[in-house]
Design a protein around this motif. Structure first.
Motif, PDB file in Angstrom:
ATOM      1  N   PHE A 172       0.817  -1.217   0.000  1.00  0.00           N
ATOM      2  CA  PHE A 172       0.000   0.000   0.000  1.00  0.00           C
ATOM      3  C   PHE A 172       0.853   1.270   0.000  1.00  0.00           C
ATOM      4  CE2 PHE A 172      -4.693  -0.030   0.828  1.00  0.00           C
ATOM      5  CZ  PHE A 172      -4.949   1.260   0.403  1.00  0.00           C
ATOM      6  N   LYS A 173       2.105   1.140   0.394  1.00  0.00           N
ATOM      7  CA  LYS A 173       2.955   2.322   0.579  1.00  0.00           C
ATOM      8  C   LYS A 173       3.093   3.131  -0.706  1.00  0.00           C
ATOM      9  CE  LYS A 173       5.757   0.726   4.465  1.00  0.00           C
ATOM     10  NZ  LYS A 173       7.126   0.399   4.947  1.00  0.00           N
ATOM     11  N   GLY A 174       2.814   4.436  -0.587  1.00  0.00           N
ATOM     12  CA  GLY A 174       3.023   5.359  -1.689  1.00  0.00           C
ATOM     13  C   GLY A 174       1.934   5.387  -2.743  1.00  0.00           C
ATOM     14  N   ILE A 175       0.924   4.531  -2.630  1.00  0.00           N
ATOM     15  CA  ILE A 175      -0.172   4.547  -3.612  1.00  0.00           C
ATOM     16  C   ILE A 175      -1.058   5.767  -3.357  1.00  0.00           C
ATOM     17  CG2 ILE A 175      -2.186   3.321  -4.496  1.00  0.00           C
ATOM     18  CD1 ILE A 175       0.288   1.838  -5.177  1.00  0.00           C
ATOM     19  N   ARG A 176      -1.253   6.576  -4.383  1.00  0.00           N
ATOM     20  CA  ARG A 176      -2.098   7.772  -4.248  1.00  0.00           C
ATOM     21  C   ARG A 176      -3.544   7.384  -4.541  1.00  0.00           C
ATOM     22  NH1 ARG A 176      -0.549  13.320  -7.273  1.00  0.00           N
ATOM     23  NH2 ARG A 176       1.109  13.190  -5.701  1.00  0.00           N
ATOM     24  N   VAL A 177      -4.382   7.421  -3.514  1.00  0.00           N
ATOM     25  CA  VAL A 177      -5.748   6.924  -3.616  1.00  0.00           C
ATOM     26  C   VAL A 177      -6.754   8.062  -3.470  1.00  0.00           C
ATOM     27  CG1 VAL A 177      -7.466   5.344  -2.632  1.00  0.00           C
ATOM     28  CG2 VAL A 177      -5.051   4.693  -2.664  1.00  0.00           C
ATOM     29  N   ARG A 178      -7.672   8.147  -4.420  1.00  0.00           N
ATOM     30  CA  ARG A 178      -8.737   9.141  -4.314  1.00  0.00           C
ATOM     31  C   ARG A 178      -9.661   8.789  -3.166  1.00  0.00           C
ATOM     32  NH1 ARG A 178     -14.720   8.962  -4.589  1.00  0.00           N
ATOM     33  NH2 ARG A 178     -15.293  11.180  -4.716  1.00  0.00           N
ATOM     34  N   THR A 179     -10.037   9.803  -2.391  1.00  0.00           N
ATOM     35  CA  THR A 179     -11.023   9.645  -1.335  1.00  0.00           C
ATOM     36  C   THR A 179     -12.087  10.731  -1.474  1.00  0.00           C
ATOM     37  OG1 THR A 179     -10.005  11.129   0.303  1.00  0.00           O
ATOM     38  CG2 THR A 179      -9.204   8.844   0.242  1.00  0.00           C
ATOM     39  N   MET A 180     -13.196  10.544  -0.756  1.00  0.00           N
ATOM     40  CA  MET A 180     -14.123  11.649  -0.566  1.00  0.00           C
ATOM     41  C   MET A 180     -13.432  12.680   0.327  1.00  0.00           C
ATOM     42  SD  MET A 180     -17.711   9.664   0.214  1.00  0.00           S
ATOM     43  CE  MET A 180     -18.155   8.158  -0.641  1.00  0.00           C
ATOM     44  N   THR A 181     -14.111  13.780   0.588  1.00  0.00           N
ATOM     45  CA  THR A 181     -13.535  14.815   1.447  1.00  0.00           C
ATOM     46  C   THR A 181     -13.641  14.469   2.932  1.00  0.00           C
ATOM     47  OG1 THR A 181     -15.635  16.010   1.365  1.00  0.00           O
ATOM     48  CG2 THR A 181     -13.933  16.665  -0.207  1.00  0.00           C
ATOM     49  N   LEU A 182     -14.156  13.288   3.243  1.00  0.00           N
ATOM     50  CA  LEU A 182     -14.287  12.870   4.638  1.00  0.00           C
ATOM     51  C   LEU A 182     -12.916  12.707   5.283  1.00  0.00           C
ATOM     52  CD1 LEU A 182     -17.064  10.216   4.091  1.00  0.00           C
ATOM     53  CD2 LEU A 182     -17.267  12.156   5.651  1.00  0.00           C
ATOM     54  N   PRO A 183     -12.662  13.363   6.423  1.00  0.00           N
ATOM     55  CA  PRO A 183     -11.368  13.216   7.103  1.00  0.00           C
ATOM     56  C   PRO A 183     -11.045  11.769   7.447  1.00  0.00           C
ATOM     57  CG  PRO A 183     -12.590  15.063   8.025  1.00  0.00           C
ATOM     58  CD  PRO A 183     -13.529  14.348   7.101  1.00  0.00           C
ATOM     59  N   SER A 184     -12.048  11.000   7.845  1.00  0.00           N
ATOM     60  CA  SER A 184     -11.803   9.610   8.224  1.00  0.00           C
ATOM     61  C   SER A 184     -11.302   8.787   7.040  1.00  0.00           C
ATOM     62  CB  SER A 184     -13.066   8.979   8.812  1.00  0.00           C
ATOM     63  OG  SER A 184     -14.128   9.048   7.881  1.00  0.00           O
ATOM     64  N   HIS A 185     -11.847   9.019   5.854  1.00  0.00           N
ATOM     65  CA  HIS A 185     -11.382   8.291   4.666  1.00  0.00           C
ATOM     66  C   HIS A 185      -9.911   8.599   4.402  1.00  0.00           C
ATOM     67  CE1 HIS A 185     -15.402   7.229   2.455  1.00  0.00           C
ATOM     68  NE2 HIS A 185     -15.436   6.954   3.750  1.00  0.00           N
ATOM     69  N   GLN A 186      -9.564   9.850   4.551  1.00  0.00           N
ATOM     70  CA  GLN A 186      -8.181  10.242   4.320  1.00  0.00           C
ATOM     71  C   GLN A 186      -7.250   9.612   5.360  1.00  0.00           C
ATOM     72  OE1 GLN A 186      -8.195  14.622   3.798  1.00  0.00           O
ATOM     73  NE2 GLN A 186     -10.328  14.356   3.190  1.00  0.00           N
ATOM     74  N   LYS A 187      -7.695   9.584   6.596  1.00  0.00           N
ATOM     75  CA  LYS A 187      -6.887   9.004   7.665  1.00  0.00           C
ATOM     76  C   LYS A 187      -6.727   7.497   7.484  1.00  0.00           C
ATOM     77  CE  LYS A 187      -7.952  12.553  11.100  1.00  0.00           C
ATOM     78  NZ  LYS A 187      -6.557  12.995  11.296  1.00  0.00           N
TER      79      LYS A 187
END
Length: 351
Positions: A172-187
């Protein structure tokens, strides 16, 4: 183009306002229903839900309520739909956790990573005491709305990417993943070693195509009908999130209905939820879902050991986020969520 889109949206909403005024003088009550997916009840759970709902409402009210469905964000973004419902410009929408979060931040409680062990557990949790409390809290917090249920968006989330198969945390390291703007998704993505990249839904395909992002996360049916397999090489069945729609109607519209009409809307909404769940499971098992994707993209299922590692990395981060940012009400809601999860995940379905 953005200016033209805004003008078109303004014209459409203005037309709705005019029709609301003229419709109030005579004729049936009109329920305008906006959502952000295509107008195909066999392709996505959202339109299956709205189609079932509309059919039942119009038939069982003998035409006293007409349902007009506006798919594909014809009236603006999913976030804008929420405000339009609050203002009674439209009367119903299915909103994602990301779209409702700016109005109701405690929706982030649902993003406790790796919370559910199986699909049946999600039904128990959202149809039980937790779902009832979540509905009540949304209605108290977001003025002008009435919550009728939590339809399925397509099931558990999977992660796709263009770099390599993800089988463990190292991958998973370094993979740039799109998320919603939800802080939890980003975390969650960050806790797994990836790079979180918030991006609007309408820009995800082009972002994957151009390499702005390496991957994204969504339920399998959404990955399928969004044709992400055209711009992604690998998919991992992480099953790390389940994020239902919130089915909300305008409180002003609801209060203007008769008791019989409210009863019809309630059971039509329940049928809508059932339809979304059923279609999600069918798509997952058909050529429109996982079976079809396996011919186009390399699919990996996490081992039990890898899932435990992912869960150990991500879940404490979300728990800490809720405790630090969502206040006492958020913690109380989280505690109820975990309590109902414990029951649902261990329920004996043979009884």
């Amino acid at each position: 183009m953005k200016l033209l889109k805004k003008v078109a949206t303004s014209v459409a909403v203005g037309a709705l306002l005019c029709s609301s005024v003229t419709g109030a003088m005579a004729g049936p009550k009109v329920l305008k229903f906006g959502h952000d997916n295509k107008m195909d009840p066999f392709e996505n759970p959202a339109h299956a839900c709205t189609a079932v709902f509309a059919n039942i409402v119009e038939a069982d009210t003998n035409g006293s309520i007409e349902v007009e469905v506006y798919p594909s964000n014809q009236l603006g973004s999913a976030k804008e739909h929420v405000q339009l419902v609050r203002d009674n410009v439209i009367q119903a929408t299915l909103t994602s956790t990301g779209a409702i979060s700016s109005y109701y931040p405690r929706i982030d409680v649902l993003n406790l990573a790796f919370a559910f062990d199986h699909n049946a557990a999600t039904y128990d949790v959202f149809d039980g005491p937790f779902g009832a409390e979540l509905s009540r809290d949304i209605e108290e917090t977001v003025s002008g709305v009435k919550v009728l249920g939590f339809p399925d968006t397509g099931g558990f989330f999977a992660v796709t990417n263009s770099k390599h198969p993800i089988k463990n945390l190292e991958d998973f390291k370094g993979i740039r993943v799109r998320t919603m703007t939800l802080p939890s998704h980003q975390k969650i993505i960050q806790s797994l070693g990836g790079e979180a990249y918030p991006l609007a839904w309408g820009e995800v395909y082009s972002g994957l195509q151009t390499g702005v992002i390496d991957g994204q996360m969504n339920p399998v049916p959404i990955i399928s009908f969004a044709k992400f397999s055209e711009v992604q090489k690998y998919m991992t069945l992480t099953n790390h999130l389940f994020a239902p729609y919130t089915f909300m109607v305008s409180k002003a519209f609801w209060d203007d209905l008769t008791a019989d009409e409210q009863r019809v809307l309630n059971y039509a909404a329940n049928s809508c939820v059932v339809a979304s769940r059923g279609l999600s499971r069918v798509i997952e098992a058909s050529d429109r879902g996982l079976a079809g994707l396996k011919d186009k993209i390399e699919v990996t299922a996490l081992s039990a050991e890898a899932r435990d590692q992912f869960k150990s990395a991500a879940q404490p981060v979300v728990l800490k986020h809720v405790e630090e940012t969502l206040g006492e009400k958020g913690i109380t809601l989280l505690n109820l969520f975990q309590e109902e999860l414990g029951k649902a995940n261990t329920r004996n379905y043979l009884k």
